[in-house]
Write a protein that holds these residues in place. Structure first.
Motif, PDB file in Angstrom:
ATOM      1  N   ALA A 196       0.837  -1.208   0.000  1.00 23.98           N
ATOM      2  CA  ALA A 196       0.000   0.000   0.000  1.00 23.98           C
ATOM      3  C   ALA A 196       0.869   1.255   0.000  1.00 23.98           C
ATOM      4  O   ALA A 196       0.553   2.256  -0.676  1.00 23.98           O
ATOM      5  CB  ALA A 196      -0.921  -0.017   1.221  1.00 23.98           C
ATOM      6  N   ARG A 197       2.008   1.199   0.774  1.00 25.19           N
ATOM      7  CA  ARG A 197       2.904   2.368   0.806  1.00 25.19           C
ATOM      8  C   ARG A 197       3.514   2.618  -0.571  1.00 25.19           C
ATOM      9  O   ARG A 197       3.582   3.776  -1.041  1.00 25.19           O
ATOM     10  CB  ARG A 197       4.009   2.130   1.822  1.00 25.19           C
ATOM     11  N   ILE A 198       3.955   1.536  -1.222  1.00 28.64           N
ATOM     12  CA  ILE A 198       4.545   1.692  -2.555  1.00 28.64           C
ATOM     13  C   ILE A 198       3.516   2.265  -3.531  1.00 28.64           C
ATOM     14  O   ILE A 198       3.829   3.134  -4.366  1.00 28.64           O
ATOM     15  CB  ILE A 198       5.071   0.325  -3.046  1.00 28.64           C
ATOM     16  N   LYS A 199       2.286   1.792  -3.408  1.00 29.70           N
ATOM     17  CA  LYS A 199       1.235   2.310  -4.295  1.00 29.70           C
ATOM     18  C   LYS A 199       0.992   3.795  -4.046  1.00 29.70           C
ATOM     19  O   LYS A 199       0.851   4.586  -4.993  1.00 29.70           O
ATOM     20  CB  LYS A 199      -0.045   1.514  -4.082  1.00 29.70           C
ATOM     21  N   ARG A 200       0.939   4.168  -2.765  1.00 29.50           N
ATOM     22  CA  ARG A 200       0.731   5.587  -2.439  1.00 29.50           C
ATOM     23  C   ARG A 200       1.873   6.450  -2.962  1.00 29.50           C
ATOM     24  O   ARG A 200       1.654   7.554  -3.494  1.00 29.50           O
ATOM     25  CB  ARG A 200       0.603   5.761  -0.928  1.00 29.50           C
ATOM     26  N   GLU A 201       3.119   5.963  -2.822  1.00 29.39           N
ATOM     27  CA  GLU A 201       4.260   6.727  -3.328  1.00 29.39           C
ATOM     28  C   GLU A 201       4.200   6.876  -4.834  1.00 29.39           C
ATOM     29  O   GLU A 201       4.519   7.940  -5.389  1.00 29.39           O
ATOM     30  CB  GLU A 201       5.555   6.049  -2.898  1.00 29.39           C
ATOM     31  N   ALA A 202       3.770   5.792  -5.536  1.00 24.99           N
ATOM     32  CA  ALA A 202       3.656   5.877  -7.002  1.00 24.99           C
ATOM     33  C   ALA A 202       2.582   6.897  -7.397  1.00 24.99           C
ATOM     34  O   ALA A 202       2.769   7.696  -8.332  1.00 24.99           O
ATOM     35  CB  ALA A 202       3.336   4.503  -7.571  1.00 24.99           C
ATOM     36  N   GLU A 203       1.470   6.853  -6.678  1.00 27.70           N
ATOM     37  CA  GLU A 203       0.399   7.818  -6.979  1.00 27.70           C
ATOM     38  C   GLU A 203       0.870   9.248  -6.687  1.00 27.70           C
ATOM     39  O   GLU A 203       0.539  10.185  -7.439  1.00 27.70           O
ATOM     40  CB  GLU A 203      -0.842   7.484  -6.143  1.00 27.70           C
ATOM     41  N   ALA A 257       8.724  10.978   5.013  1.00 29.40           N
ATOM     42  CA  ALA A 257       7.637  10.603   5.926  1.00 29.40           C
ATOM     43  C   ALA A 257       7.060   9.240   5.562  1.00 29.40           C
ATOM     44  O   ALA A 257       6.571   8.515   6.426  1.00 29.40           O
ATOM     45  CB  ALA A 257       6.536  11.673   5.880  1.00 29.40           C
ATOM     46  N   ALA A 258       7.114   8.896   4.258  1.00 34.02           N
ATOM     47  CA  ALA A 258       6.519   7.619   3.830  1.00 34.02           C
ATOM     48  C   ALA A 258       7.412   6.428   4.124  1.00 34.02           C
ATOM     49  O   ALA A 258       6.943   5.314   4.178  1.00 34.02           O
ATOM     50  CB  ALA A 258       6.213   7.675   2.320  1.00 34.02           C
ATOM     51  N   LYS A 259       8.713   6.599   4.334  1.00 35.43           N
ATOM     52  CA  LYS A 259       9.620   5.478   4.600  1.00 35.43           C
ATOM     53  C   LYS A 259       9.413   4.952   6.009  1.00 35.43           C
ATOM     54  O   LYS A 259       9.231   5.709   6.940  1.00 35.43           O
ATOM     55  CB  LYS A 259      11.075   5.919   4.432  1.00 35.43           C
TER      56      LYS A 259
END
Length: 408
Positions: A196-203, A257-259
């Protein structure tokens, strides 16, 4: 073996003794007959001797001659006289023979009686030997019976202990399966969160790229509109550069912040006695029973000891070895009162968990966030435990590893 041989020897002696008795009886009969013959011969010879003595005179020969009425009668009388004396001599010879037979019979009887006496003594010795062997055999049977009874008791006790150990082992297997289930669920949860985090970062990257494209188009339009005024164009360019710089800073902050936090779960700086991996010792006690395989003396096979034991009195405080989230807190089979904590992927990128078994009291609950060094429970003796201690485990993606390698 000896008892059977003694019994067979006793039977042989008894048969020989019976045969000797029969032979003795025959010898006695022969002696009695010989004695009777001797008595008869003695009577005959005595009678003849008396008669001969009574007629033994100087005129006996004249009486034979002058008493005859004819020569034929004289011849006959002379023949009778000779025959009588010849008969007496024969009877005497027969008497001597009978006496010799009597002596031989008596000697044979004496020999038979002596052999019977010897056989009887041997029989008595053999009977005593048989009795002694039977007594020893009975003692041996009693000894063997006692050993068999003791062996049966030992076997029953060993079987009881074996059944109890196998039941304990099944309980521990159930606890192990439950722990693995929770760890795999946590791994799946972390994986889903990472995806989900990777998807959010891509978006987010796509959104920023789109904003940058729009800004570039707007800048181009603004530049074309500001060609008439240099100052205005320069100001517009400066404004655009400032906005671009701000967007870059904001993007860097968003990425940071996302890491995920790879340090100590948000705890303060490692305290003294903190390992390179950020762990502290959960109990103020030394390590006892070591990690690794153990050979069970009853079950006769090796089985793993998936942690280390730390001996401490009941009620000794237990602290979280690292910051994390409680996956389980409560009774878990052979582990007794048990706490399982997830610390994220802090060791080699693998889900790291710690387990705390045999507690007397648990102070945390499932789903709770705990910090490194936080009080989570107290040492006890619950579950499959014979003395108060903390059974402490550390697992990487569910695989038990030696906690001493990571915890001070």
């Amino acid at each position: 073996m000896q008892l059977q041989a003694a019994r067979e020897n006793d039977a042989r002696i008894a048969a020989d003794l019976e045969a000797a008795r029969e032979e003795l009886e025959r010898a006695k009969q022969r002696v009695a007959k010989a004695e009777q013959d001797v008595t008869t011969q003695l009577a005959l010879i005595g009678s003849a001797a008396r008669e001969s003595y009574q007629q033994q005179t100087d005129l006996r020969g004249l009486s034979v001659v002058f008493g005859s009425e004819s020569p034929a009668e004289l011849s006959q009388r002379l023949q009778w006289n000779t025959t009588i004396f010849d008969t007496q001599a024969a009877e005497k010879s027969r008497l001597d023979q009978v006496l010799a037979e009597l002596e031989a019979a008596r000697q044979a009887q004496a020999e038979v009686e002596a052999r019977i006496a010897r056989d009887k003594a041997e029989s008595e010795r053999n009977v005593a030997r048989v009795a002694d062997l039977e007594r020893r055999a009975e003692q041996q049977r009693n000894t063997v019976a006692g050993l068999v009874a003791a062996n049966e008791q030992a076997r029953a006790a060993a079987q009881t202990e074996l059944d109890a150990d196998e039941a304990d082992y099944r309980t521990l297997q159930a606890a192990e399966q439950d722990t693995q289930r929770l760890i795999q669920q946590e791994i799946a949860r972390i994986k889903a969160a990472e995806e989900a985090r990777i998807k959010r970062e891509a978006e987010e990257r796509a959104r920023r790229e789109e904003e940058a494209r729009i800004k570039r188009e707007e800048a181009a339009r603004a530049k074309a509109e500001a060609e008439a005024a240099e100052r205005t164009r320069a100001q517009d360019a400066a404004d655009k550069k400032a906005r671009a710089d701000a967007a870059a800073v904001e993007s860097a902050r968003a990425e940071a912040a996302a890491k995920p936090d790879r340090s100590s779960g948000g705890a303060a700086a490692p305290a003294r006695n903190t390992s390179a991996w950020g762990f502290v010792r959960p109990v103020n006690a030394n390590y006892g029973s070591a990690f690794g395989l153990r050979f069970h003396p009853i079950l006769k096979y090796w089985r793993p000891h998936n942690g280390v034991d730390m001996g401490a009195p009941t009620g000794t405080p237990i602290y979280a070895a690292q910051a994390g989230t409680v996956l389980q807190a409560g009774t878990n089979g052979g582990f007794g009162q048990y706490t399982l904590i997830s610390h994220g992927s802090i060791v080699d990128g693998k889900l790291t968990t710690t387990g705390y078994a045999h507690q007397s009291r648990i102070l945390v609950r499932a789903g709770q966030r705990v910090e490194r060094g936080q009080l989570i429970g107290y040492v006890g003796n619950t579950g499959l435990s014979t003395t108060p201690h903390l059974h402490f485990e550390l697992r990487l993606n569910g695989t038990p590893v030696n906690p001493v390698r990571y915890v001070p």
